[in-house]
Design an enzyme around this catalytic site. Sequence first.
Site, PDB file in Angstrom:
ATOM      1  N   GLN A 143       0.824  -1.208   0.000  1.00  0.00           N
ATOM      2  CA  GLN A 143       0.000   0.000   0.000  1.00  0.00           C
ATOM      3  C   GLN A 143       0.862   1.263   0.000  1.00  0.00           C
ATOM      4  O   GLN A 143       0.447   2.293  -0.532  1.00  0.00           O
ATOM      5  CB  GLN A 143      -0.994  -0.020   1.160  1.00  0.00           C
ATOM      6  CG  GLN A 143      -1.982  -1.170   1.053  1.00  0.00           C
ATOM      7  CD  GLN A 143      -2.679  -1.252  -0.302  1.00  0.00           C
ATOM      8  OE1 GLN A 143      -3.496  -0.402  -0.663  1.00  0.00           O
ATOM      9  NE2 GLN A 143      -2.355  -2.271  -1.110  1.00  0.00           N
ATOM     10  N   HIS A 183       1.508   2.929  -3.426  1.00  0.00           N
ATOM     11  CA  HIS A 183       0.557   3.808  -4.119  1.00  0.00           C
ATOM     12  C   HIS A 183       1.035   5.250  -4.197  1.00  0.00           C
ATOM     13  O   HIS A 183       0.572   5.992  -5.054  1.00  0.00           O
ATOM     14  CB  HIS A 183      -0.818   3.745  -3.443  1.00  0.00           C
ATOM     15  CG  HIS A 183      -1.608   2.568  -3.881  1.00  0.00           C
ATOM     16  ND1 HIS A 183      -2.144   2.454  -5.143  1.00  0.00           N
ATOM     17  CD2 HIS A 183      -1.956   1.438  -3.229  1.00  0.00           C
ATOM     18  CE1 HIS A 183      -2.790   1.314  -5.249  1.00  0.00           C
ATOM     19  NE2 HIS A 183      -2.688   0.659  -4.103  1.00  0.00           N
ATOM     20  N   GLU A 225      -7.816   2.324   6.466  1.00  0.00           N
ATOM     21  CA  GLU A 225      -8.602   1.905   5.295  1.00  0.00           C
ATOM     22  C   GLU A 225      -8.702   0.371   5.270  1.00  0.00           C
ATOM     23  O   GLU A 225      -9.789  -0.182   5.178  1.00  0.00           O
ATOM     24  CB  GLU A 225      -7.904   2.409   4.025  1.00  0.00           C
ATOM     25  CG  GLU A 225      -8.635   2.006   2.762  1.00  0.00           C
ATOM     26  CD  GLU A 225      -7.826   2.203   1.496  1.00  0.00           C
ATOM     27  OE1 GLU A 225      -6.618   2.499   1.576  1.00  0.00           O
ATOM     28  OE2 GLU A 225      -8.409   2.044   0.411  1.00  0.00           O
ATOM     29  N   HIS A 226      -7.536  -0.292   5.335  1.00  0.00           N
ATOM     30  CA  HIS A 226      -7.507  -1.758   5.368  1.00  0.00           C
ATOM     31  C   HIS A 226      -6.892  -2.215   6.682  1.00  0.00           C
ATOM     32  O   HIS A 226      -5.860  -1.688   7.089  1.00  0.00           O
ATOM     33  CB  HIS A 226      -6.604  -2.354   4.284  1.00  0.00           C
ATOM     34  CG  HIS A 226      -6.859  -1.855   2.905  1.00  0.00           C
ATOM     35  ND1 HIS A 226      -6.105  -0.859   2.320  1.00  0.00           N
ATOM     36  CD2 HIS A 226      -7.760  -2.231   1.979  1.00  0.00           C
ATOM     37  CE1 HIS A 226      -6.537  -0.649   1.088  1.00  0.00           C
ATOM     38  NE2 HIS A 226      -7.548  -1.458   0.851  1.00  0.00           N
ATOM     39  N   ASP A 239      -7.666  -5.820  -3.586  1.00  0.00           N
ATOM     40  CA  ASP A 239      -7.567  -4.705  -4.544  1.00  0.00           C
ATOM     41  C   ASP A 239      -8.019  -5.158  -5.932  1.00  0.00           C
ATOM     42  O   ASP A 239      -8.561  -4.377  -6.707  1.00  0.00           O
ATOM     43  CB  ASP A 239      -6.105  -4.238  -4.663  1.00  0.00           C
ATOM     44  CG  ASP A 239      -5.669  -3.350  -3.510  1.00  0.00           C
ATOM     45  OD1 ASP A 239      -6.534  -2.914  -2.734  1.00  0.00           O
ATOM     46  OD2 ASP A 239      -4.454  -3.090  -3.398  1.00  0.00           O
ATOM     47  N   HIS A 275     -49.861  23.980  10.020  1.00  0.00           N
ATOM     48  CA  HIS A 275     -49.698  22.520  10.119  1.00  0.00           C
ATOM     49  C   HIS A 275     -50.978  21.940  10.727  1.00  0.00           C
ATOM     50  O   HIS A 275     -51.541  20.948  10.264  1.00  0.00           O
ATOM     51  CB  HIS A 275     -48.518  22.157  11.026  1.00  0.00           C
ATOM     52  CG  HIS A 275     -47.168  22.387  10.419  1.00  0.00           C
ATOM     53  ND1 HIS A 275     -46.714  23.622  10.047  1.00  0.00           N
ATOM     54  CD2 HIS A 275     -46.159  21.510  10.125  1.00  0.00           C
ATOM     55  CE1 HIS A 275     -45.488  23.507   9.561  1.00  0.00           C
ATOM     56  NE2 HIS A 275     -45.129  22.230   9.584  1.00  0.00           N
TER      57      HIS A 275
HETATM   58  N1  LIG Z   1      -8.970   4.857  -0.759  1.00  0.00           N
HETATM   59  C1  LIG Z   1      -9.215   4.176  -1.859  1.00  0.00           C
HETATM   60  O1  LIG Z   1     -10.259   3.546  -1.983  1.00  0.00           O
HETATM   61  C2  LIG Z   1      -8.226   4.203  -2.983  1.00  0.00           C
HETATM   62  C3  LIG Z   1      -8.376   3.329  -4.084  1.00  0.00           C
HETATM   63  C4  LIG Z   1      -7.472   3.421  -5.135  1.00  0.00           C
HETATM   64  C5  LIG Z   1      -6.460   4.384  -5.108  1.00  0.00           C
HETATM   65  N2  LIG Z   1      -6.359   5.214  -4.028  1.00  0.00           N
HETATM   66  C6  LIG Z   1      -5.378   6.279  -3.960  1.00  0.00           C
HETATM   67  O2  LIG Z   1      -5.610   7.148  -5.074  1.00  0.00           O
HETATM   68  C7  LIG Z   1      -4.435   7.912  -5.304  1.00  0.00           C
HETATM   69  C8  LIG Z   1      -4.184   8.034  -6.771  1.00  0.00           C
HETATM   70  O3  LIG Z   1      -3.244   9.068  -6.906  1.00  0.00           O
HETATM   71  P1  LIG Z   1      -2.541   9.430  -8.256  1.00  0.00           P
HETATM   72  O4  LIG Z   1      -1.709  10.634  -7.961  1.00  0.00           O
HETATM   73  O5  LIG Z   1      -1.904   8.230  -8.825  1.00  0.00           O
HETATM   74  O6  LIG Z   1      -3.715   9.816  -9.255  1.00  0.00           O
HETATM   75  P2  LIG Z   1      -4.861  10.934  -9.165  1.00  0.00           P
HETATM   76  O7  LIG Z   1      -5.572  10.840 -10.459  1.00  0.00           O
HETATM   77  O8  LIG Z   1      -5.629  10.831  -7.925  1.00  0.00           O
HETATM   78  O9  LIG Z   1      -4.076  12.311  -9.112  1.00  0.00           O
HETATM   79  C9  LIG Z   1      -3.346  12.779 -10.188  1.00  0.00           C
HETATM   80  C10 LIG Z   1      -3.800  14.181 -10.522  1.00  0.00           C
HETATM   81  O10 LIG Z   1      -3.611  15.072  -9.414  1.00  0.00           O
HETATM   82  C11 LIG Z   1      -3.427  16.360  -9.896  1.00  0.00           C
HETATM   83  N3  LIG Z   1      -2.290  16.983  -9.210  1.00  0.00           N
HETATM   84  C12 LIG Z   1      -1.063  16.459  -8.995  1.00  0.00           C
HETATM   85  N4  LIG Z   1      -0.285  17.349  -8.353  1.00  0.00           N
HETATM   86  C13 LIG Z   1      -1.027  18.469  -8.175  1.00  0.00           C
HETATM   87  C14 LIG Z   1      -0.794  19.747  -7.571  1.00  0.00           C
HETATM   88  N5  LIG Z   1       0.379  20.053  -7.010  1.00  0.00           N
HETATM   89  N6  LIG Z   1      -1.813  20.639  -7.556  1.00  0.00           N
HETATM   90  C15 LIG Z   1      -3.006  20.340  -8.092  1.00  0.00           C
HETATM   91  N7  LIG Z   1      -3.278  19.153  -8.687  1.00  0.00           N
HETATM   92  C16 LIG Z   1      -2.312  18.238  -8.715  1.00  0.00           C
HETATM   93  C17 LIG Z   1      -3.151  16.294 -11.372  1.00  0.00           C
HETATM   94  O11 LIG Z   1      -4.238  16.793 -12.088  1.00  0.00           O
HETATM   95  C18 LIG Z   1      -2.987  14.801 -11.619  1.00  0.00           C
HETATM   96  O12 LIG Z   1      -3.484  14.384 -12.839  1.00  0.00           O
HETATM   97  C19 LIG Z   1      -3.320   7.205  -4.538  1.00  0.00           C
HETATM   98  O13 LIG Z   1      -3.015   7.994  -3.408  1.00  0.00           O
HETATM   99  C20 LIG Z   1      -3.936   5.888  -4.097  1.00  0.00           C
HETATM  100  O14 LIG Z   1      -3.414   5.443  -2.884  1.00  0.00           O
HETATM  101  C21 LIG Z   1      -7.216   5.129  -2.982  1.00  0.00           C
HETATM  102  N1  LIG Z   2      -5.156  -0.396  -2.688  1.00  0.00           N
HETATM  103  C1  LIG Z   2      -6.033   0.528  -3.394  1.00  0.00           C
HETATM  104  C2  LIG Z   2      -7.079   1.001  -2.403  1.00  0.00           C
HETATM  105  O1  LIG Z   2      -6.495   1.692  -1.369  1.00  0.00           O
HETATM  106  C3  LIG Z   2      -6.722  -0.091  -4.589  1.00  0.00           C
HETATM  107  C4  LIG Z   2      -5.839  -0.522  -5.696  1.00  0.00           C
HETATM  108  C5  LIG Z   2      -6.041  -0.447  -7.037  1.00  0.00           C
HETATM  109  N2  LIG Z   2      -5.014  -0.994  -7.663  1.00  0.00           N
HETATM  110  C6  LIG Z   2      -4.169  -1.449  -6.769  1.00  0.00           C
HETATM  111  N3  LIG Z   2      -4.656  -1.152  -5.561  1.00  0.00           N
HETATM  112 ZN   LIG Z   3      -3.543  -1.199  -3.807  1.00  0.00          ZN
END
Ligand SMILES: NC(=O)c1ccc[n+]([C@@H]2O[C@H](COP(=O)([O-])OP(=O)(O)OC[C@H]3O[C@@H](n4cnc5c(N)ncnc54)[C@H](O)[C@@H]3O)[C@@H](O)[C@H]2O)c1
Ligand SMILES: N[C@H](CO)Cc1c[nH]c[nH+]1
Ligand SMILES: [Zn+2]
Length: 377
Positions: A228, A231, A276-277, A310, A369
Amino acid sequence: MDFELESYVAGILRDIRERGIEAVKEYSKKFDGYEGEFLVSEEEFEEAERLIPEKDKEIIKRTIERIRFYHEKQLENDKLYIKNASLYGIIYKPIRRIGIYVPGGKPLPSTLMMVGVPAKIAGVKEIAVTIPPKNGKVNPYVLYVAKLLGIKEVYKLGGIQAIGAMAYGIGMKKVDKIFGPGNKFVNEAKRQVFGVVGIDSLAGPSEIAVIADESANKEYVLYDLLSQLEHGKDSKAWLLTTSRELAEYCNRDGIEVVLCKSLEECAEKANEIAPEHLEIITENPMGLVDLIDNAGAIYLGEYTPVPAADYFLGVNHVLPTGGAAKFSGVLTVMDFMKRISLAYVSREEFLAERYLGIRLAEIEGLEMHKRSMEVRR
Ligand SMILES: NC(=O)c1ccc[n+]([C@@H]2O[C@H](COP(=O)([O-])OP(=O)(O)OC[C@H]3O[C@@H](n4cnc5c(N)ncnc54)[C@H](O)[C@@H]3O)[C@@H](O)[C@H]2O)c1
Ligand SMILES: N[C@H](CO)Cc1c[nH]c[nH+]1
Ligand SMILES: [Zn+2]
């Protein structure tokens, strides 16, 4: 609460509200290096499908089947009853138009499966998807999943500007509720547009906590924690353990290790964190479940690692983070439906029971009412 992040995101959302599509274009250029059409064309869908190996298409179809199997059981029927010839209850209706945010820093086609499948089961008619483009393109696997789910409206939009566009209806028809996880910017933008639209939950940067005892396999635990953290830099991992040996083995960058005197203490730490998990890898994992109140998901034993959840178990991977598991939970089919209260009262019951309402209206001093109930014959 990160007040700096709050005002940074508020500033961008305000600008998007005030200047509309011009602001969305500017932020897309600034943050995603993208200039061009936002809506993905038919040709782009076709090109994406050509790029995906047949074997991968089978993997995606089989995964969707597993997710569908798990989620179909969540659909609730209307709950109606009749009393004194009156009909009472709750009926459920799908939300008409939703937006799904698919993360794109590292594109996650699995997230579109996790949100799109329950949305379809609920009967949502209109679905718009946003995902930040990479080098001007949308990840082909995301487009292939969209196609399989019958979703045609996909926008090359990411971050705060995608959330603003969906919430205020800029460059697309406004949505009623926004679903899908994202990084801290996306998550905070969703929090701030709540009220203008609905949101699923605060599903931000991924987190894992593992409760493990001396019986746990050290390597399994370590990889689960690291999975995790992979990510992104805002992700978090905690090990809550009674084993000194495991604590030392997992003492690595990014992992917060807490050595506890008992498993009960580990459980209480987990409740404070509300991760979360939560994995429980102990001799008797079921024995601890009753002690856990706060976690987005609880995975038990050595063969339920978070990455399996996931991707392929079928359980939903969209989960609350940042302590939001204290007041909210995993994404389900019913998040795509609204509850509507329904009553159809008989004359007999109304006349017999209205004295209750009439007196309560007097107590509250609400004359109209009272009249509304009194005038009926
Ligand atoms: N909680 C859940 O259920 C779950 C599930 C899957 C993924 N996630 C999380 O989702 C997140 C995905 O993040 P990611 O970055 O790969 O993709 P994302 O699409 O969430 O974010 C990327 C976007 O953020 C914006 N950005 C980046 N820097 C910026 C700045 N300084 N100012 C303004 N905007 C900005 C840009 O537009 C960019 O395209 C990870 O943190 C992952 O852990 C959570
Ligand atoms: N761990 C993420 C949720 O926190 C979900 C995900 C998508 N792909 C891989 N992992
Ligand atoms: Zn994951």
